[in-house]
Design an enzyme around this catalytic site. Structure first.
Site, PDB file in Angstrom:
ATOM      1  N   HIS A  44       0.844  -1.196   0.000  1.00  0.00           N
ATOM      2  CA  HIS A  44       0.000   0.000   0.000  1.00  0.00           C
ATOM      3  C   HIS A  44       0.882   1.249   0.000  1.00  0.00           C
ATOM      4  O   HIS A  44       2.089   1.172   0.203  1.00  0.00           O
ATOM      5  CB  HIS A  44      -0.845   0.078   1.280  1.00  0.00           C
ATOM      6  CG  HIS A  44      -1.653  -1.123   1.614  1.00  0.00           C
ATOM      7  ND1 HIS A  44      -3.031  -1.146   1.490  1.00  0.00           N
ATOM      8  CD2 HIS A  44      -1.313  -2.337   2.121  1.00  0.00           C
ATOM      9  CE1 HIS A  44      -3.497  -2.320   1.901  1.00  0.00           C
ATOM     10  NE2 HIS A  44      -2.464  -3.058   2.282  1.00  0.00           N
ATOM     11  N   GLU A 126       2.531  -0.959   4.408  1.00  0.00           N
ATOM     12  CA  GLU A 126       2.279   0.409   3.948  1.00  0.00           C
ATOM     13  C   GLU A 126       3.606   1.130   3.732  1.00  0.00           C
ATOM     14  O   GLU A 126       4.508   1.074   4.580  1.00  0.00           O
ATOM     15  CB  GLU A 126       1.473   1.190   4.997  1.00  0.00           C
ATOM     16  CG  GLU A 126       0.081   0.649   5.260  1.00  0.00           C
ATOM     17  CD  GLU A 126      -0.963   1.251   4.337  1.00  0.00           C
ATOM     18  OE1 GLU A 126      -0.583   2.049   3.450  1.00  0.00           O
ATOM     19  OE2 GLU A 126      -2.152   0.925   4.505  1.00  0.00           O
ATOM     20  N   HIS A 162      -2.391  -3.018  -3.386  1.00  0.00           N
ATOM     21  CA  HIS A 162      -3.783  -2.847  -2.961  1.00  0.00           C
ATOM     22  C   HIS A 162      -4.682  -2.642  -4.184  1.00  0.00           C
ATOM     23  O   HIS A 162      -5.822  -3.118  -4.239  1.00  0.00           O
ATOM     24  CB  HIS A 162      -3.876  -1.651  -2.011  1.00  0.00           C
ATOM     25  CG  HIS A 162      -5.086  -1.650  -1.145  1.00  0.00           C
ATOM     26  ND1 HIS A 162      -5.415  -0.591  -0.336  1.00  0.00           N
ATOM     27  CD2 HIS A 162      -6.063  -2.576  -0.953  1.00  0.00           C
ATOM     28  CE1 HIS A 162      -6.539  -0.864   0.317  1.00  0.00           C
ATOM     29  NE2 HIS A 162      -6.949  -2.052  -0.043  1.00  0.00           N
ATOM     30  N   ASP A 172      -3.467   2.353  -4.861  1.00  0.00           N
ATOM     31  CA  ASP A 172      -2.106   2.266  -4.325  1.00  0.00           C
ATOM     32  C   ASP A 172      -1.503   0.866  -4.473  1.00  0.00           C
ATOM     33  O   ASP A 172      -2.249  -0.106  -4.561  1.00  0.00           O
ATOM     34  CB  ASP A 172      -2.093   2.694  -2.840  1.00  0.00           C
ATOM     35  CG  ASP A 172      -3.025   1.869  -1.961  1.00  0.00           C
ATOM     36  OD1 ASP A 172      -4.193   1.655  -2.339  1.00  0.00           O
ATOM     37  OD2 ASP A 172      -2.587   1.426  -0.887  1.00  0.00           O
TER      38      ASP A 172
END
Length: 203
Positions: A44, A126, A162, A172
């Site tokens: 992400h 992330e 994602h 993303d």
């Protein structure tokens, strides 16, 4: 042909925590339906507030402490309960919010290879960033090390964005994430996993 180079990487411990990461426990996690079913990494990007970098807001969001009054762009996040296993800052520092064996709430409504609810069988990573800014070399290096540690501990077979597991809903990590660079780091750091499918393995 590139020669694989053996690199010593800190191992994920028996409880699912990576010693190379700072630990901030999130309340937004629960148990996986099958704790042995971890086959997917989901990449992400996130930048708060408003796609910006460097502040505490991402960690505050993932740990339920976000001050929504800091910036108008945070108002839409009021009441959102979300987390990720890992967060890689622009300088390559890594934060971990959930044990890798736990289910973090990162993918939302998602599907991969005919399976819904990707949170059940995936690990979320992330990167501090947005859809309009290239990622830093330090982030790719940290992501490569983290991937190597996860592959050594869990039966991961695929890595997707994602945007690939939630197409039309998420974008993303976006066009500025260099999947080729990431794939090459996986090949050099984890030569024991030649079958790892990175995005190009989409059906």
């Amino acid at each position: 042909m590139k020669q694989a180079v053996a690199v010593a990487v800190a191992a994920i411990d028996a409880d699912g925590w990576w010693p190379a990461a700072a630990r901030y426990d999130s309340p937004f996690i629960d148990a996986r339906p099958d704790p042995d079913d971890i086959s997917l990494l989901v990449i992400h990007n996130i930048g708060l507030p408003g796609g910006r970098f460097g502040g505490p807001q991402v960690s505050d969001l993932f740990t339920g402490r976000l001050d929504y009054n800091v910036d108008p762009s945070l108002a839409d996040l009021r009441g959102v309960r979300v987390s990720s296993h890992f967060f890689i800052r622009r300088d390559g520092r890594v934060v971990q919010y959930a044990a890798a064996g736990a289910r973090a709430w990162h993918a939302g409504v998602s599907q991969f290879r005919g399976r819904a609810k990707c949170n059940d069988f995936s690990i979320g990573i992330e990167l501090e960033g947005n859809d309009h800014t290239p990622f830093e070399a330090a982030q790719y290096a940290a992501l490569g090390d983290l991937t190597a540690a996860l592959l050594a501990r869990y039966p991961v077979t695929d890595v997707q964005g994602h945007e690939h597991v939630a197409p039309g809903r998420k974008t993303d990590p976006g066009a500025f994430f260099d999947w080729q660079k990431y794939s090459e780091s996986c090949e050099s750091l984890v030569p024991a996993n030649p079958g790892l499918r990175v995005v190009k393995g989409l059906p």
